[in-house]
Structure formats: structure tokens, C-alpha cells
Design an enzyme around this catalytic site. Structure first.
Site, short mmCIF file in Angstrom:
data_model
loop_
_atom_site.label_atom_id
_atom_site.label_comp_id
_atom_site.label_asym_id
_atom_site.label_seq_id
_atom_site.Cartn_x
_atom_site.Cartn_y
_atom_site.Cartn_z
N LYS A 268 4.50 -6.76 4.07
CA LYS A 268 4.22 -5.37 3.69
C LYS A 268 3.89 -4.60 4.97
CE LYS A 268 0.80 -3.45 3.12
NZ LYS A 268 -0.17 -2.57 3.87
N GLU B 296 7.00 4.98 7.47
CA GLU B 296 6.58 6.21 6.79
C GLU B 296 7.53 7.35 7.15
OE1 GLU B 296 1.88 5.03 6.30
OE2 GLU B 296 2.49 6.25 7.99
N THR C 108 0.87 -1.19 0.00
CA THR C 108 0.00 0.00 0.00
C THR C 108 0.91 1.24 0.00
OG1 THR C 108 -0.25 -0.16 2.41
CG2 THR C 108 -1.99 -1.14 1.06
N ASN D 108 0.74 11.49 6.40
CA ASN D 108 -0.42 11.23 7.24
C ASN D 108 -1.34 12.41 7.46
OD1 ASN D 108 -0.17 8.38 7.90
ND2 ASN D 108 1.81 9.02 8.72
N SER E 254 -9.11 11.89 0.51
CA SER E 254 -9.71 11.71 -0.81
C SER E 254 -8.98 12.49 -1.88
CB SER E 254 -11.17 12.13 -0.76
OG SER E 254 -11.27 13.42 -0.21
N THR F 2 -0.89 -1.48 6.88
CA THR F 2 -1.14 -2.56 7.83
C THR F 2 0.03 -3.47 7.62
OG1 THR F 2 -3.55 -2.58 7.95
CG2 THR F 2 -2.48 -4.70 7.97
#
Lengths: 408, 408
Positions: B187, B280, B161, B403, B408, B198
């Protein structure tokens, strides 16, 4: 005085604080670390003043904190003095740190003619560097000469480190036809950082109250005010709250006196909120309400898990109504939750219920709420009646800028 | 495939993974959420394969996690299938989420002619949106047709992801003259975030091992590998590790077999480290060693308190050898510590000891260590013999960027 831009959540002005008879304030530029600003403040308190306090529970707390804790509860005999410096926290400074506290409290006791047991000190600033206590001792005569019952706003300024505004709060009320005043000041913007922030709070009242009653009130209200705020989940080695009751109003109160309880709680909550509003990099002030938990303690675990989640805090910074991250924070907290019973509100908007997004919720509703400077997130767990409220701020680039700067 | 720039800590290349006889892989672009990339992967496992797993302990865990947990430990009768989609985590999706899992596992069981009890699914991606399971079911025929024992690298790519690189690890060793292989993929880059990360881990071996032995090993090693990493202290609702032993090597092993234990531990640790290295915004890979604690559990509490402290993590991002923040994190952890007994090392450099900065320490030494991409911080508490090691990364502007982006 502030190194960083004024917090967008700062109040319009420092409040007008009443004179607290029996308490006099002085500030001085002692050059502990900063140049060209006042960095030491002294409070002289009349004989009979009762003093209560609450402190960091850190296992690595600083020498001045340990010294204050040892002295609390001793009889209010003679005058008392509070002495605070900014720029150096005298934390993790080993035996030299203890010696610095003894040197300062000894010198204060001598110059101010008080018992060393009645001298309380705090230090805030860089960790692990020796406190140049000579500079503070050299300032004591000047401080003594400047003592003034109108000096509390200057005191609020002198204790700032990364704070972007001085913090003050007041409550005045009548008991039996006589006015009682409570005035408090605070500093703090991250929970801690070397060369940066520690939370210090000093509250003064002219009410007359026994030390054990005052301590009981201060301890109890600390749990629901200062212990319910978080900027970054990091806990200072120096956090200190000292409360002094001079008795000069002639109004006797106890831990049961409603007007005094309400006034003190209001001052403590207001100061706690101001600390969050000056949180490092804060652009949003966030209230987290948790209800329906198994116990109040479990409600607070959930609320703090939400308030401390970097993903929740960055979502708030991005004005993203990201309720999935709230669900995540509840799930990881360790306290009881049932996914299919919990509901989440942003402001008044029901966002999620019964384990899924609410059927009537539209993303624009949540997005509109998130644009506000003050945001309330409410979670009902649907399990029992435990509840808690905590306050936090968002996590922004400015926090990283402030804290990833090289120290020197 | 990655939306964000490749992590500076990424390995040079995906490792060459051996074929695990008895395991075949397929990937497909099902269009669950992403366009133009493969987002579903299937693993078909020969009859007799034993399967073990460990999962998130979140109280709000996802429907596929609950389904996997219910099925583990059942007898290894017939073939088995693992099916994973990226793009939607099917978490906090209420009864519809459970129905999606049933629809997918039912369809897989029918098309692959296996027992529904032998179908394990995972989902990673946005929280709280209905999983379009029809798109996954529509892809099953294509997946079945593509199954290939060489497909594991594609599988590692299909489950990404916010990951910036696919993660794989291998251990091959001989037991009684026969080669045994372990190959794993993973992952994960934040502990969780809707539309983001996740942690999913799939490990395959051709060793033959009883399910309870495999489960015991996987559970034990999870505690010292995946449960000892943290990117941001946030815990996913979907974290899943599944391990499948096909037995195709004909080599029987148990939880006591040294070569197998070492190989499996090495694969799990390597994958865990790769997840941190793709944390991240990570620019630094940080090992935290804590020794001298009262117990191993208390050592881990201290280590995680350091690893999760935003102030420690921003200091590392700023290449600041800020040992005061390490002291702070120890102090706040809640586990036992004595300020005057603890010592701190950055790399091999003794920074602080006996409650203060080490007399021979010079700031330049610490600053030089902090410039490295991989940094070790060691704390000895001097109390007893408890020890723990955890791994984390720094907290940078990129974490905030990733983050605080609107979803969207």
C-alpha cells in the site's frame, strides 16, 4: 506587463529608489520574444566602478553566466556596462549560445566604447532556443541614447518574466557625515522555468570599495539571503547577482564598514523576500527557523527539507497546521535529529515537544496562525547550537496552472 | 473503500495470488479510525518461517518501525505473526507510542501463543495522535478465528489509506521440478501524509531460505525497486517492507538461486510500480533512465533530481515535452554533468544532444510522446558508465487537492 494575477503578497508600491551617481539606466522594446513591452535594459557605469557577483552553481549554467564569471575580478579599468534581456535565457544553446554572448558583448563594447571585459550580460526566459541576438544589437544605439540616472524602476520592469510585480529595495545611510546609497532590483518567481523565471539581481551603490572586498561581502550575504530562499527547489541555469559600486559618493568603505554591511544585507534580504513573495502561485510567505542543530549547515539542511517538502507546502496552502509533515521533513532530511528532543512552534504557539504533541496545544491555535499571510515555523532540535533561517511560499493550484501550461 | 477516484493508471484487476502454504491471513473492522471498513490485518506464519525486512531511514521513524528493526534477525523459533493497522501511524507519539507497540505485541504473543520477538507490527495513517491500541487488541480474538490461507486479497484491501486500488503481485516458478510461489501486497500513494499514505509491503514465499540470505536479497532488491520510486520526494516515518519465507514448498533456495532472485525482484518491482501508479494525483507513469554518469550512485542522483523536480513533473502533467526542465534538473543535482556532452530522449525520440536541441527534433514528436500514459525519459551524460533507473508520476491539481485539504 504580468501574465498572471498580482501576487497577494506584493508590496503596496515599488519603493522610491535614490539616484546612484555613476550609474545610468535605459530600457527598450527589442522584441526578443514578447511583443509590446520593454524587454532589454542597459546599465552604464562610470569608470572605476567595481563589480562583484554571485551565480547559479548549476552544472548546466547558461552561456552569459559563464561569460560573467570569467570576467569578474578583472581590474575596474574604464566604464562598464550591464545588459540584460528577458524572453530568452540563452541556456542550453550550445556553441550558438556562446557566439550570441560574444556578438552582444562585442557590439556593446564597440558602441559604448568600453573593454569587452567590462561588459556583463544576463538573459532570462525560454531555455534551448537560439537567442535572436541581432534584435538586441539593433537596440543598442537606442539604449545608449536613453541612458538616464533615473531609469532604475523601468529597468526593474524590463527584466520581468512570470513576475507579477517589479522588485526594488533601498538603503541610505551616513558614513562620516556623507550619504551613501544602495539601490537594488531583482526578478524571479520560480527558481526556473523555460519561458518563465530565473532569478536576476542588480544592486548599485555610490560607495567606493575595492573589488575583492565587495566580492567578499556579496558572497557572504548571498549565503544567508538568496541562497536561503526556495520557491520550488528547482535551481535556474541562469541565476545571476551583479553588484556595482561606482564610488561617486566619495565615501570609501571596506568589508568591515558596519553601516555598509547592514545596508547591503538589508537590500539583499529584502529583494530575496520579494522574490519569494512573487513565487509562482504563492499565497503565503513562510519563514522557517531551525535552531539546536548540530551545526549551522545541518540546520540549513533541515530548514530546506521543510521548505521544499511538497506536503508541508500544500498543508500551508490549505491553512492546515499539519506539524506531522514538519516532523516527516526533518526525519527525511539526512541531518541529525532526535525525535524525542525536537519541538515545533507555529508562530508563538508550541505545537509539539518531546516527541509528541504539546499537552497544552489546541488545534484551533495552530489553525488561527495558518490563516495569516505570513507564517513562521520554528523547529528546535535540542541537539546543539546550529541554526538557520530560510524563506519559502506555499504550493498552490496556481503553481500547477503556471507550470503545466503547454509552452507554446 | 477509496476516498479518491480510481487512478487512471490502475491495473485492470487485482492479480490472482497463489496460496503460500504456511501463511494464513485475517482482516477485521477494528474501528481504529475509519468506519465501516476492515482496517486491521493479521498474518500467521508457521514455525520455521524466516523473516527479513527493510525500513524507512527517517530520523523520526515510528515506534512500530523501531520495534520491527530490533527484532529482525532473531532465530526463526516458533510461529510468527505480522499485524498491521490502517488509520493511525503511531508515529511521533513519544513514549505512549512505544507503550502501544508493547501492548499490541504482548497481546498478540499471548493470544497467538508465540514469542513477542516473533510479532511484527506496522501502523499507517495519521501522525501524532495516540494509537487506540485497545481497539486493535479487542480485535485479536476475531482475527485469530478468521485466519485463512486465501485471505491475502482482503489483507491488501485492509491496509489501504489514500490508495485508490489494492496492490498485489505474484511470481511462480519451478526449481528442481517443484513449484515455488512468491506473493506480495503493498500500500502507498504519497510517500507520507498524516491521515494518508505510508508505504507498506508484505511479501510471502513458500521457499525455504536462511534469514541472512533472505535479508541480503531483500536489502539488495529494495535499493533498485522501492528505493528507486518517488511520488513527491517526501519520505514516510513508517515505510516498512517485511518478507516471510515459510519453507512449506520444501524447496531450499539461497541468495544465489537464479529463479528465486528473478521472481522476488519481479514481485518487488511490480509492487513498487503499482505504488507509483497510485501516486497521489498521478495521471502519468514515468520511467527515468540515466546512463553515462560517473558512477551508478551519481546516475541515481541525477535520475532522482529529474523525478523529484516540480517543474519536470508539472510539465509532464501538462503533456509538455519540456526538455529544458530536464536540463535544469540535471544541472542542479550536484552530480557531475557536462552540458555539452549530454543527450536527452523522450521515448525513442532524440530531443537534445551536444548541449542543444537535436537538429532533427520537431516539437510535434515530443508532444506526441507526452500524450502517452506511460513515458520514458532517457538521459545519457556521456561521461562514463554509471547508470540508474527510477520511476515517478506527474504532479497534478489532484495532488494539491488531496494534500491541501484540511485534515479534520
Amino acid at each position: 506587463m504580468a501574465k498572471y494575477a498580482l501576487s497577494p503578497l506584493a508590496p503596496e508600491a515599488f519603493p522610491k529608489l535614490p539616484v546612484i551617481k555613476g550609474a545610468r539606466f535605459a530600457t527598450h522594446a527589442a522584441g526578443v520574444r514578447y511583443k509590446g513591452r520593454e524587454d532589454v535594459m542597459m546599465v552604464a557605469l562610470d569608470a572605476g566602478t567595481t563589480i562583484a557577483g554571485t551565480f547559479t552553481r548549476s552544472a548546466t549554467r547558461s552561456a552569459p553566466v559563464l561569460d560573467c564569471q570569467a570576467k569578474l575580478g578583472s581590474a575596474p579599468e574604464g566604464e562598464a556596462v550591464i545588459l540584460v534581456n528577458a524572453g530568452n535565457s540563452n541556456a542550453f544553446t550550445g556553441k550558438a549560445g556562446v557566439a550570441s554572448v560574444q556578438a552582444i558583448t562585442g557590439a556593446v563594447a564597440e558602441i559604448m566604447e568600453v573593454s569587452p571585459n567590462r561588459v556583463f550580460t544576463s538573459s532570462t526566459g525560454v531555455i534551448g532556443e537560439p537567442l535572436p541576438h541581432g534584435r538586441i544589437i539593433d537596440a543598442l544605439d537606442a539604449l545608449k541614447g536613453k541612458l538616464d540616472e533615473n531609469g532604475i524602476e523601468n529597468a526593474a520592469n524590463a527584466i520581468m518574466t512570470t513576475d507579477t510585480f517589479p522588485k526594488g529595495s533601498v538603503a541610505s545611510f551616513e558614513i562620516n557625515g556623507k550619504t551613501v546609497n544602495i539601490a537594488g532590483i531583482a526578478k524571479g518567481s520560480g527558481m526556473i522555468a523555460p519561458d518563465m523565471a530565473t532569478m536576476l539581481v542588480y544592486i548599485f551603490t555610490d560607495a567606493q570599495i575595492a573589488q575583492d572586498d565587495l566580492q567578499a561581502l556579496v558572497s557572504s550575504f548571498t549565503d544567508t539571503t538568496f541562497n536561503c530562499i526556495t520557491v520550488d527547489s528547482d535551481t535556474s541555469t541562469s541565476d545571476t547577482l551583479l553588484m556595482a559600486a561606482t564610488g561617486a559618493s566619495g565615501v570609501e568603505v571596506s568589508h568591515d564598514t558596519k553601516a555598509f554591511r547592514e545596508g547591503l544585507h538589508s537590500v539583499m534580504l529584502d529583494l530575496a523576500h520579494q522574490v519569494v513573495k512573487d513565487g509562482e502561485g504563492a499565497h503565503k510567505f513562510v519563514t522557517i527557523n531551525v535552531t539546536g542543530a548540530k551545526t549551522n549547515a545541518e540546520a540549513k539542511v533541515h530548514a530546506m527539507s521543510i521548505a521544499n517538502s511538497p506536503l508541508v507546502k500544500t498543508a500551508i496552502a490549505g491553512e492546515d497546521p499539519n506539524w506531522g509533515r514538519v516532523v516527516m521533513a526533518i526525519g527525511k532530511s539526512g541531518a541529525a535529529a532526535d525525535r524525542d528532543l525536537l519541538s515545533i512552534r507555529f508562530g508563538d504557539i508550541l505545537v509539539a515537544e518531546k516527541g509528541w504533541v504539546s499537552p497544552n496545544y489546541r488545534e484551533e491555535q495552530g489553525a488561527a496562525i495558518m490563516k495569516n499571510a505570513e507564517i513562521t515555523i520554528s523547529v528546535d532540535l535540542g541537539l546543539a547550537h546550529g541554526e538557520a533561517t530560510v524563506w519559502t511560499c506555499d504550493l498552490t493550484h496556481t503553481y500547477i496552472e503556471i507550470n503545466a501550461d503547454y509552452r507554446s
